[in-house]
Design a protein around this motif. Structure first.
Motif, short mmCIF file in Angstrom:
data_model
loop_
_atom_site.label_atom_id
_atom_site.label_comp_id
_atom_site.label_asym_id
_atom_site.label_seq_id
_atom_site.Cartn_x
_atom_site.Cartn_y
_atom_site.Cartn_z
N SER A 35 -5.36 4.32 -17.04
CA SER A 35 -6.41 3.74 -16.19
C SER A 35 -7.61 3.23 -16.98
O SER A 35 -8.35 2.39 -16.47
N MET A 36 -7.82 3.68 -18.21
CA MET A 36 -8.96 3.21 -19.01
C MET A 36 -8.56 2.24 -20.12
O MET A 36 -9.35 1.92 -20.99
N THR A 37 -7.31 1.75 -20.08
CA THR A 37 -6.88 0.70 -20.99
C THR A 37 -7.68 -0.56 -20.66
O THR A 37 -7.94 -0.83 -19.51
N PRO A 38 -8.13 -1.34 -21.58
CA PRO A 38 -7.80 -1.38 -22.99
C PRO A 38 -8.72 -0.54 -23.88
O PRO A 38 -8.46 -0.41 -25.07
N MET A 39 -9.78 0.05 -23.32
CA MET A 39 -10.69 0.82 -24.17
C MET A 39 -10.04 2.08 -24.71
O MET A 39 -10.14 2.37 -25.90
N LEU A 40 -9.43 2.84 -23.84
CA LEU A 40 -8.79 4.11 -24.24
C LEU A 40 -7.29 4.00 -24.00
O LEU A 40 -6.85 3.75 -22.87
N ILE A 41 -6.53 4.19 -25.05
CA ILE A 41 -5.08 4.04 -24.98
C ILE A 41 -4.41 5.41 -24.89
O ILE A 41 -4.72 6.32 -25.66
N ASN A 42 -3.47 5.50 -23.95
CA ASN A 42 -2.72 6.71 -23.68
C ASN A 42 -2.12 7.32 -24.95
O ASN A 42 -1.41 6.65 -25.68
N LYS A 43 -2.45 8.57 -25.22
CA LYS A 43 -1.91 9.39 -26.31
C LYS A 43 -2.24 8.87 -27.71
O LYS A 43 -1.78 9.41 -28.69
N ARG A 44 -3.02 7.81 -27.82
CA ARG A 44 -3.46 7.33 -29.12
C ARG A 44 -4.90 7.74 -29.38
O ARG A 44 -5.23 8.23 -30.46
N ASP A 45 -5.73 7.54 -28.39
CA ASP A 45 -7.16 7.77 -28.55
C ASP A 45 -7.56 9.17 -28.08
O ASP A 45 -6.85 9.81 -27.32
N LYS A 46 -8.72 9.59 -28.55
CA LYS A 46 -9.30 10.88 -28.17
C LYS A 46 -10.73 10.63 -27.71
O LYS A 46 -11.36 9.66 -28.12
N VAL A 47 -11.22 11.52 -26.84
CA VAL A 47 -12.61 11.43 -26.40
C VAL A 47 -13.33 12.72 -26.74
O VAL A 47 -12.71 13.79 -26.80
N ILE A 48 -14.62 12.61 -26.98
CA ILE A 48 -15.47 13.78 -27.14
C ILE A 48 -16.24 13.93 -25.85
O ILE A 48 -17.01 13.04 -25.46
#
Length: 153
Positions: A35-48
């Motif tokens: 749902s947050m693609t293209p900023m956050l990619i599933n299982k690739r990116d991490k958030v703090i």
């Protein structure tokens, strides 16, 4: 050092996360979902995730909140109302209206992509989310173009 990897869902981790946030400890979590693609990619990116005043978030912030059905979600605030937020994922066209401010658990402070950290106070990030909110009326078209390009590959 012997490290064991354990896969747990957010429901199982929720009490631990809440306790850490209460102690002002930031949490690094993998992103799941599209749902947050293209900023956050599933299982690739991490958030703090960091603790926050859930009643004073602003447009562009990305809170972690819990829906009334119990599901945890990271979406961007597109409108701040008196007692609620209107939120939308970057890869979505429909705005989720009237999310109670009390449903917010934490807010994204930064995200990690390919080992590099990006802060949510970075000017490039601010330009991105402002552009992406302006592009809301065109998101369906953008999604169709991306799908056609993916099919050609």
């Amino acid at each position: 050092m012997n490290v064991k990897k354990v896969s747990m869902n957010l429901d199982s981790l929720s009490p631990i996360i809440l306790e850490m946030l209460d102690k002002n400890i930031d949490i690094l979590m993998n992103v799941t979902g599209t749902s947050m693609t293209p900023m956050l990619i599933n299982k690739r990116d991490k958030v703090i995730l960091t603790s926050c005043d859930k009643f004073s978030l602003k447009k562009g912030d990305i809170p972690l909140y819990r829906r009334s059905n119990g599901k945890y979600v990271l979406h961007r605030i597109v409108k701040v109302n008196e007692n609620t937020y209107d939120l939308c994922g970057d890869n979505q066209c429909e705005i989720e209206k009237g999310v109670p401010k009390s449903a917010v658990i934490a807010v994204v402070k930064a995200f990690e992509r390919n080992g590099k950290m990006y802060g949510c106070n970075d000017i490039r990030y601010e330009l991105y989310w402002r552009f992406w909110l302006l592009a809301m009326p065109f998101r369906r078209l953008i999604q169709k173009v991306r799908l056609k390009l993916r099919r050609r590959k």
